[in-house]
Scaffold this motif. Structure first.
Motif, PDB file in Angstrom:
ATOM      1  N   GLU A  67      -6.516  47.790 118.036  1.00 17.35           N
ATOM      2  CA  GLU A  67      -6.747  49.002 118.814  1.00 17.35           C
ATOM      3  C   GLU A  67      -5.571  49.274 119.749  1.00 17.35           C
ATOM      4  OE1 GLU A  67     -10.508  50.936 121.261  1.00 17.35           O
ATOM      5  OE2 GLU A  67     -10.572  48.851 120.651  1.00 17.35           O
ATOM      6  N   CYS A  68      -5.008  48.229 120.317  1.00 18.50           N
ATOM      7  CA  CYS A  68      -3.851  48.353 121.199  1.00 18.50           C
ATOM      8  C   CYS A  68      -2.651  48.916 120.436  1.00 18.50           C
ATOM      9  CB  CYS A  68      -3.528  46.993 121.802  1.00 18.50           C
ATOM     10  SG  CYS A  68      -2.261  47.019 123.065  1.00 18.50           S
ATOM     11  N   THR A  77      -2.738  50.597 117.595  1.00 17.50           N
ATOM     12  CA  THR A  77      -3.073  51.963 117.175  1.00 17.50           C
ATOM     13  C   THR A  77      -2.893  52.943 118.325  1.00 17.50           C
ATOM     14  OG1 THR A  77      -4.642  51.130 115.540  1.00 17.50           O
ATOM     15  CG2 THR A  77      -4.889  53.428 116.216  1.00 17.50           C
ATOM     16  N   ASN A  78      -3.359  52.576 119.507  1.00 15.98           N
ATOM     17  CA  ASN A  78      -3.201  53.456 120.674  1.00 15.98           C
ATOM     18  C   ASN A  78      -1.733  53.710 120.975  1.00 15.98           C
ATOM     19  OD1 ASN A  78      -5.967  53.537 120.934  1.00 15.98           O
ATOM     20  ND2 ASN A  78      -6.051  52.114 122.644  1.00 15.98           N
ATOM     21  N   ARG A  79      -0.921  52.672 120.858  1.00 11.27           N
ATOM     22  CA  ARG A  79       0.521  52.823 121.117  1.00 11.27           C
ATOM     23  C   ARG A  79       1.168  53.738 120.081  1.00 11.27           C
ATOM     24  NH1 ARG A  79       4.451  54.348 122.896  1.00 11.27           N
ATOM     25  NH2 ARG A  79       6.361  53.202 123.208  1.00 11.27           N
ATOM     26  N   ILE A  89      -8.629  59.707 116.992  1.00  6.20           N
ATOM     27  CA  ILE A  89      -8.111  59.398 118.321  1.00  6.20           C
ATOM     28  C   ILE A  89      -8.159  60.627 119.216  1.00  6.20           C
ATOM     29  CG2 ILE A  89      -6.042  58.702 119.602  1.00  6.20           C
ATOM     30  CD1 ILE A  89      -7.331  56.379 118.115  1.00  6.20           C
TER      31      ILE A  89
END
Length: 80
Positions: free
Chosen positions: A33-34, A36-38, A76
């Protein structure tokens, strides 16, 4: 994706479980998730500085499937 958890863990000389625990404790989310968020932050910034199509952008960021990339980006955006 371009950088998998296992690959990152190896480069840091950690096991993937150890890396998972560190990221989860620090950020409160999973490493996937980290990452992907980046990547989604990059997706939001890139169009301002580039004329790449969505498909080209997906490949530049390490996604082999532009359809998956588009679905992920929409998912997202709904959360933001």
């Amino acid at each position: 994706m371009l950088c998998g958890l296992q690959n990152i863990a190896e480069k840091l000389a950690l096991t993937s479980n150890t890396l998972y625990g560190i990221v989860k404790d620090f950020a409160g989310i999973s490493p996937k998730e980290c990452i992907t968020n980046r990547l989604m932050l990059e997706v939001q910034r890139k169009p301002q500085y580039s004329s790449l199509s969505v498909k080209e952008l997906a490949y530049e960021l390490g996604f082999n499937d532009s359809g998956y990339f588009s679905r992920l980006f929409k998912k997202i955006q709904v959360r933001v």
